[in-house]
Design an enzyme around this catalytic site. Structure first.
Site, PDB file in Angstrom:
ATOM      1  N   TYR A   1      57.513  33.607  43.393  1.00  0.00           N
ATOM      2  CA  TYR A   1      57.044  32.112  43.364  1.00  0.00           C
ATOM      3  C   TYR A   1      56.187  32.193  45.123  1.00  0.00           C
ATOM      4  O   TYR A   1      56.557  32.652  45.832  1.00  0.00           O
ATOM      5  CB  TYR A   1      57.829  31.118  43.542  1.00  0.00           C
ATOM      6  CG  TYR A   1      58.800  30.918  42.529  1.00  0.00           C
ATOM      7  CD1 TYR A   1      58.200  31.147  41.371  1.00  0.00           C
ATOM      8  CD2 TYR A   1      59.877  30.268  42.348  1.00  0.00           C
ATOM      9  CE1 TYR A   1      58.695  31.164  40.008  1.00  0.00           C
ATOM     10  CE2 TYR A   1      60.617  30.210  41.320  1.00  0.00           C
ATOM     11  CZ  TYR A   1      60.079  30.418  39.674  1.00  0.00           C
ATOM     12  OH  TYR A   1      60.649  30.409  38.778  1.00  0.00           O
TER      13      TYR A   1
ATOM     14  N   GLY B   1      57.019  16.717  31.571  1.00  0.00           N
ATOM     15  CA  GLY B   1      56.578  15.392  31.952  1.00  0.00           C
ATOM     16  C   GLY B   1      56.408  14.588  30.493  1.00  0.00           C
ATOM     17  O   GLY B   1      56.284  13.464  30.292  1.00  0.00           O
TER      18      GLY B   1
ATOM     19  N   LEU C   1      58.032  13.817  27.887  1.00  0.00           N
ATOM     20  CA  LEU C   1      59.135  13.161  27.188  1.00  0.00           C
ATOM     21  C   LEU C   1      59.379  11.786  28.472  1.00  0.00           C
ATOM     22  O   LEU C   1      60.074  10.882  28.133  1.00  0.00           O
ATOM     23  CB  LEU C   1      60.366  13.928  27.402  1.00  0.00           C
ATOM     24  CG  LEU C   1      60.480  14.854  26.274  1.00  0.00           C
ATOM     25  CD1 LEU C   1      61.699  15.769  26.246  1.00  0.00           C
ATOM     26  CD2 LEU C   1      60.518  14.125  24.862  1.00  0.00           C
TER      27      LEU C   1
END
Length: 335
Positions: free
Chosen positions: A88, A240, A242
């Site tokens: 990351y 996102g 849901l």
């Protein structure tokens, strides 16, 4: 205790929450304590007990001060598990997390990942599960995180073509050296997961799971439960979709299917349990699941994630209603 049969699987049903008291510096100064509801679960065969809502640190930005405030808010709310990776932001994610956790090391559980090697020109990364690479990477992660040990070191991927025994020996060596406490894998490939279940001492598997991605229920959860290996769930709200994102195709579902699932989460929401919490509770009430790793970029998102910990649990009937909205999907590859 788990009760209630749904789709041939047992789901966790309503239970009493642990009542946890926490205090921020401001609260202590004001002589106030605030209650928070958070469940803690033992991670597989390890002696780690982690919060059922955990912090997916890939979502942290580039401002160390902002990140420190978000991490402190999460800790104040009962979150004690923080997941990052050397991949990351070219390792800078580990650095900012290490800074945010300075002085708090004994109160948190840190997980990071290894196996993706950045190219010298920074144009991308290549898969590298070799022993020598893993042994060298842990030193850099320890330095960036500013810690003497990593609680959970995870292989960040995997294929059947990998030298699994060599990879496993690297992790075992690091356990013996005390540089890591336990190890696991992050994978959505059932055949890779089976290899590590059968040949290693992994305590966890991180995998994608949600109402829109129920593939693990059929091929992975039973195996992991049988061997007492914890599941760290990512993607519980399906990017996102849901919650509040406009419907779009997701895996084998078209936009109309996604809209149906989102509508079901909305329909079953009640006071104190909005769509996001409903989606998270569906995941958390699966017995194989230890924690939901949630990405949080703002204070409001931290607050929303914490709300799921104290939300009204789903009943067996509500779980069945959610499951019946769409045909269950299954892994078609890497079985």
């Amino acid at each position: 205790m788990s009760h209630g049969l749904s789709m041939g699987r047992l789901f966790k049903l309503p239970r009493f929450f642990n009542f946890v008291w926490y205090a921020s510096a401001e609260a202590i100064a004001g002589n106030l304590l605030k209650p928070a509801f958070m469940q803690y679960h033992q991670l597989g065969r390890s002696d780690l007990h982690i919060s059922e809502i955990s912090y997916g640190c890939m979502s942290l930005g580039s401002d160390d001060a902002d990140n420190a405030r978000l991490v402190q808010q999460a800790i104040d709310g009962g979150i004690n598990f923080f997941d990052t990776a050397d991949l990351y932001d070219h390792g800078r994610n580990e650095i900012t997390l290490g800074k945010a956790l300075e002085g708090k090391r004994q109160d948190v559980v840190i997980a990071t990942k290894v196996g993706n090697q950045w190219r010298p020109d920074g144009s991308g990364w290549d898969w590298n599960p070799r022993r020598e690479y893993i042994l060298s990477c842990v030193e850099e992660s320890l330095r960036r995180l500013n810690t003497d040990y990593i609680d959970l070191y995870q292989l960040h991927g995997g294929t059947l073509e990998d030298p699994a025994d060599e990879t496993i020996s690297a992790f075992e060596t690091l356990v013996q050296q005390g540089k890591i406490r336990y190890y696991g894998i992050s994978s959505i490939r059932p055949n890779v997961i089976r290899t590590f279940v059968e040949r290693s001492n992994i305590v966890s598997v991180m995998m994608q799971y949600s109402l829109l991605d129920r593939r693990p229920e059929e091929s992975c959860f039973p195996l992991l439960e049988q061997h007492n290996i914890g599941v760290l769930v990512r993607g519980a709200v399906a990017k996102g979709l849901l919650v509040n994102k406009a419907p779009e195709p997701y895996l084998n579902y078209d936009a109309a299917d996604v809209a149906k699932a989102a509508a079901a989460a909305q329909r079953l929401s009640v006071a104190g349990r909005g769509p996001a919490a409903t989606a998270l509770r569906y995941v958390l009430q699966q017995p194989a699941v230890t924690t939901a790793v949630v990405g949080m970029r703002t204070a409001q998102q931290v607050q929303d994630a914490l709300a799921a910990a104290g939300a009204v649990p789903l009943t067996a009937t509500e779980i069945q209603q959610l499951q019946q909205v769409l045909p269950v999907n299954r892994y078609e590859q890497h079985r």
